[in-house]
Write a protein that holds these residues in place. Structure first.
Motif, PDB file in Angstrom:
ATOM      1  N   PHE A 286       0.832  -1.197   0.000  1.00  0.00           N
ATOM      2  CA  PHE A 286       0.000   0.000   0.000  1.00  0.00           C
ATOM      3  C   PHE A 286       0.873   1.255   0.000  1.00  0.00           C
ATOM      4  O   PHE A 286       0.622   2.204  -0.729  1.00  0.00           O
ATOM      5  CB  PHE A 286      -0.911  -0.034   1.227  1.00  0.00           C
TER       6      PHE A 286
ATOM      7  N   ILE B 120       1.430   7.201  -6.535  1.00  0.00           N
ATOM      8  CA  ILE B 120       0.475   8.309  -6.732  1.00  0.00           C
ATOM      9  C   ILE B 120       1.225   9.635  -6.664  1.00  0.00           C
ATOM     10  O   ILE B 120       1.025  10.534  -7.482  1.00  0.00           O
ATOM     11  CB  ILE B 120      -0.644   8.275  -5.669  1.00  0.00           C
TER      12      ILE B 120
ATOM     13  N   ILE C 267      -8.533  -4.888 -13.295  1.00  0.00           N
ATOM     14  CA  ILE C 267      -9.341  -5.554 -12.275  1.00  0.00           C
ATOM     15  C   ILE C 267     -10.232  -6.598 -12.934  1.00  0.00           C
ATOM     16  O   ILE C 267     -10.367  -7.722 -12.461  1.00  0.00           O
ATOM     17  CB  ILE C 267     -10.198  -4.510 -11.532  1.00  0.00           C
TER      18      ILE C 267
ATOM     19  N   VAL D 191      -7.462   0.203   2.182  1.00  0.00           N
ATOM     20  CA  VAL D 191      -7.057   1.349   1.382  1.00  0.00           C
ATOM     21  C   VAL D 191      -8.258   1.901   0.617  1.00  0.00           C
ATOM     22  O   VAL D 191      -8.841   1.202  -0.202  1.00  0.00           O
ATOM     23  CB  VAL D 191      -5.980   0.953   0.374  1.00  0.00           C
TER      24      VAL D 191
ATOM     25  N   LEU E  10      -9.522   4.968  -1.889  1.00  0.00           N
ATOM     26  CA  LEU E  10      -9.274   6.172  -2.689  1.00  0.00           C
ATOM     27  C   LEU E  10     -10.597   6.872  -2.976  1.00  0.00           C
ATOM     28  O   LEU E  10     -10.661   7.781  -3.777  1.00  0.00           O
ATOM     29  CB  LEU E  10      -8.593   5.807  -4.005  1.00  0.00           C
TER      30      LEU E  10
ATOM     31  N   ALA F 227      -8.609  -0.631  -3.501  1.00  0.00           N
ATOM     32  CA  ALA F 227      -8.196   0.740  -3.828  1.00  0.00           C
ATOM     33  C   ALA F 227      -8.783   1.157  -5.169  1.00  0.00           C
ATOM     34  O   ALA F 227      -9.293   2.267  -5.327  1.00  0.00           O
ATOM     35  CB  ALA F 227      -6.671   0.835  -3.851  1.00  0.00           C
ATOM     36  N   ILE F 228      -8.749   0.260  -6.146  1.00  0.00           N
ATOM     37  CA  ILE F 228      -9.210   0.625  -7.481  1.00  0.00           C
ATOM     38  C   ILE F 228     -10.735   0.708  -7.540  1.00  0.00           C
ATOM     39  O   ILE F 228     -11.294   1.573  -8.204  1.00  0.00           O
ATOM     40  CB  ILE F 228      -8.663  -0.369  -8.515  1.00  0.00           C
TER      41      ILE F 228
ATOM     42  N   LEU G 265     -11.682   3.902  -6.187  1.00  0.00           N
ATOM     43  CA  LEU G 265     -11.353   4.928  -7.181  1.00  0.00           C
ATOM     44  C   LEU G 265     -12.479   5.041  -8.200  1.00  0.00           C
ATOM     45  O   LEU G 265     -12.893   6.142  -8.583  1.00  0.00           O
ATOM     46  CB  LEU G 265     -10.043   4.550  -7.874  1.00  0.00           C
TER      47      LEU G 265
ATOM     48  N   ILE H  65      -6.878  12.265  -3.253  1.00  0.00           N
ATOM     49  CA  ILE H  65      -5.424  12.245  -3.069  1.00  0.00           C
ATOM     50  C   ILE H  65      -5.031  13.185  -1.938  1.00  0.00           C
ATOM     51  O   ILE H  65      -4.156  12.878  -1.126  1.00  0.00           O
ATOM     52  CB  ILE H  65      -4.707  12.621  -4.379  1.00  0.00           C
TER      53      ILE H  65
END
Lengths: 295, 368
Positions: free
Chosen positions: A91, A98, A227, B75, B77, B140-141, B144, B276
């Motif tokens: 992570f 980023i 994904i 996590v 986002l 995380a994705i 997002l 972010i």
């Protein structure tokens, strides 16, 4: 039907761009178990670099030099910002990428200018008509280029010793090290490859329009692709890339009939919606390896 | 008593060890900071108070993200999405019923803040079952993706948001019949600063209590090793659900206040950049600490101001958006550079720096 085929052909062009980007993500993931959020920045700086080179050296040479340049940039980034973090939580490394993305993108974006740039590709907006179906040359070029690159990439992993080393490190890093494989070289090679792939994708993403500061958003649509395909599947990245590209364009074409209540085109968020729907059924994507928990 | 003064870290009972502020030094320190924060608006100029207000509101959201990402290790986002849900709920609840955008005229501030929190928490609870099935970077994705889908629908729902680029009026902060956005005995900035400070104190104490409770220990167990936590009897799905819901509640409350000072906002505010920024606050401040999240939020909130002061010091930076390099680019680069630098050199963030200073003085003069 012709409407559908036209949409599908441009979808394949878009999907090829996604596939190239997704391959970069997957290659880095397989070597480091990390998603590099810096891909959008590499993609955009690749497109910008090429657009500056085209007037002097011609399109093909510009793409080659640009690709190598961005591969080198990715190599430098990996060395400075990522290598010191190897062994830390994934992570944390993902968040560092980023940070890298923001920095590289803003610096590269300063070279775009206010009005945007033109790629200077030889196709422009030319199109061929087969029957009633219109196929834009830039989509064709993107598809052919992606096919060649994918074939070369699979050959690289299959027949070269560095490719073999990368496959071994992806399978089991410690065992690979015990066999004398330099994992550092593998990391560097995977970042360079991913950077180069992103640069090529950026070139095709920028053709057929002006190259502006928002180009990188296309690269983010490659995240649902990986994904959907599964984070660690190269073949999955290609298949899912084309699948998402085509469905995005088809949805965009039939937007007015399907979603009369929505004004702006829903094609833009189709990849994300598709990703959510697939994840409800298969949490590891279509081709991803299921993590097995042992106690 | 005198021995206690010499040894600020001395615990004299189990009860004290378990207390919210377990040492005298901490109690006095927190009280002093709080007193300073309350009195600050009487001394500072209004433009600095704007930064202070933004920082306080950011801190509420950052504490929320810290609960799910720092403590529970999930996590996310997608924090900007929940902030957006909060902002729109609050704006609709307090909005003018006869206005151009949707509104119900419930302008009592605590009411719409609570409503915004609950609406965001509801969204979090809906997302959580999907999120609980996913791990690490998959999550995380997906979060997002939530930001993009949310941004799209905020812009599409024009009666709610006023539409893309146009926007709508933010929530009206009214407290017991007193309109906080009107200058009176105190200025708008001062009143809103105190409102944000009060909210932050309440939310921070609640969060601190949550994370040192049973639930908080379950969060940490899931973060450190979810399989082991599951074996020890922690209900993984339920723990992740609670983490997401609570975190979204904080995001919603932060969102409800975020634009109160501007009075106006548009759907594009809830994009990836905001997510972010929140990640940066948590990491720069220090993951899994409440006070760290506040410090990080304050730093991120003051970045635009720091960047705008720079052209005077650094001659090649331009304050005009059409020249390069300019301060707006610099500000964005700073988010990136700060994230990278802190993760490389001080992974525990600003809180880690404070810990080092504290440890140095604790063992002074034997500081080796």
């Amino acid at each position: 039907m012709t409407e559908f085929l036209t949409a599908a052909s441009s979808g394949l062009g878009l999907g090829s761009i996604y596939a190239l980007l997704a391959l970069g993500f997957v290659i880095i993931y397989k070597s480091m178990r990390v998603i590099s959020f810096a891909q959008p920045a590499f993609m955009m700086s690749g497109a910008i670099l090429v657009s500056y080179l085209v007037p002097t050296v011609g399109f093909v040479l510009a793409v080659i030099i640009g690709t190598l340049g961005i591969a080198l940039l990715a190599l430098v980034v990996e060395r400075i910002a990522i290598r010191p973090m190897v062994g830390k939580a994934v992570f944390v490394i993902a968040i560092i990428t980023i940070g890298v993305d923001v920095v590289v993108r803003v610096v590269a974006g300063a070279f775009v200018g206010v009005d945007g740039r033109v790629m200077g590709d030889p196709w422009g907006l030319d199109a061929t008509r087969i029957g009633d179906v219109t196929i834009a040359h830039r989509h064709l070029a993107a598809f052919v280029t992606a096919a060649v690159i994918v074939a070369a990439l699979f050959a690289f992993f299959r027949f070269t010793s560095l490719g073999l080393a990368m496959r071994a490190a992806a399978l089991d890093q410690e065992a690979a090290m015990a066999q004398g494989i330099n994992v550092g070289t593998v990391f560097a090679a995977s970042w360079a490859l991913a950077g180069g792939l992103a640069a090529v994708a950026g070139v095709f993403a920028a053709t057929g329009g002006t190259l502006d500061q928002n180009l990188w958003v296309i690269a983010l649509a490659a995240l649902p692709v990986i994904i959907l395909g599964g984070l660690d599947s190269l073949g999955g990245a290609v298949v899912a890339g084309l699948l998402i590209g085509v469905s995005q364009e088809v949805v965009a074409t039939y937007h007015r009939d399907l979603f009369p209540g929505l004004d702006s085109n829903i094609g833009y968020i189709t990849p994300y919606v598709l990703m959510l729907l697939v994840l409800l059924v298969r949490p590891y994507g279509l081709f991803g390896t299921k993590e097995i928990e042992r106690v | 008593m005198s021995s206690r003064l010499g040894r600020p870290e001395l615990y004299t009972s189990y009860r004290q060890d378990m207390a919210l502020f377990n040492t005298r030094a901490k109690q006095i320190g927190v009280l002093a900071i709080l007193l300073l924060a309350i009195l600050l608006p009487l001394q500072l100029e209004d433009d600095l108070l704007r930064i202070g207000f933004t920082g306080l509101v950011f801190a509420i959201g950052a504490i929320g993200l810290n609960i799910v990402t720092g403590y529970a290790g999930q996590v996310s986002l997608g924090h900007a999405f929940f902030v957006g849900v909060g902002a729109y709920t609050a704006a609709v609840m307090s909005g003018d019923p006869d206005g151009r955008s949707l509104g119900y005229g419930m302008d009592f501030a605590p009411l719409w803040m609570l409503g915004a929190g609950l609406a965001a928490a509801l969204c979090g609870a809906i997302i959580a079952p999907i999120a609980a099935r996913l791990r690490g970077l998959y999550l995380a994705i997906v979060t997002l993706g939530l930001v993009f889908i949310g941004e799209y629908f905020f812009a599409e729902w024009t009666s709610l948001s006023g539409g893309d680029q146009v926007g709508r009026d933010a929530a009206q902060p009214v407290l017991f019949g007193m309109e906080l956005t009107r200058d009176g005995a105190y200025t708008e900035e001062q009143k809103l600063y105190w409102l944000a400070l009060g909210t932050l104190v309440v939310m921070a104490v609640l969060a601190r209590n949550l994370v040192r409770s049973r639930v908080g220990r379950a969060f940490a167990a899931v973060r450190d090793r979810d399989v082991a936590a599951g074996v020890m009897g922690v209900d993984l799905t339920r723990t992740k659900l609670v983490a997401f819901t609570v975190s979204s509640f904080y995001a919603g409350v932060a969102g409800s206040l975020l634009f109160a000072l501007n009075g106006h906002f548009s759907p594009d505010k809830f994009g990836l950049l905001l997510s972010i920024q929140f990640i940066a606050m948590v990491l720069i401040g220090g993951a899994a600490t409440i006070s760290g999240a506040i410090m990080g939020a304050m730093l991120i909130a003051s970045l635009p101001r720091i960047a705008s002061e720079l052209p005077a010091l650094v001659p090649f930076l331009s304050s005009s958006a059409t020249e390069h390099p300019n301060i707006f680019e610099f500000e964005q680069v700073m988010y990136g550079v700060l994230i990278i630098a802190f993760l490389l050199f001080e992974p525990r963030g600003l809180f880690g720096i404070w810990m080092r200073i504290r440890t140095y003085w604790k063992s002074f003069p034997f500081s080796y």
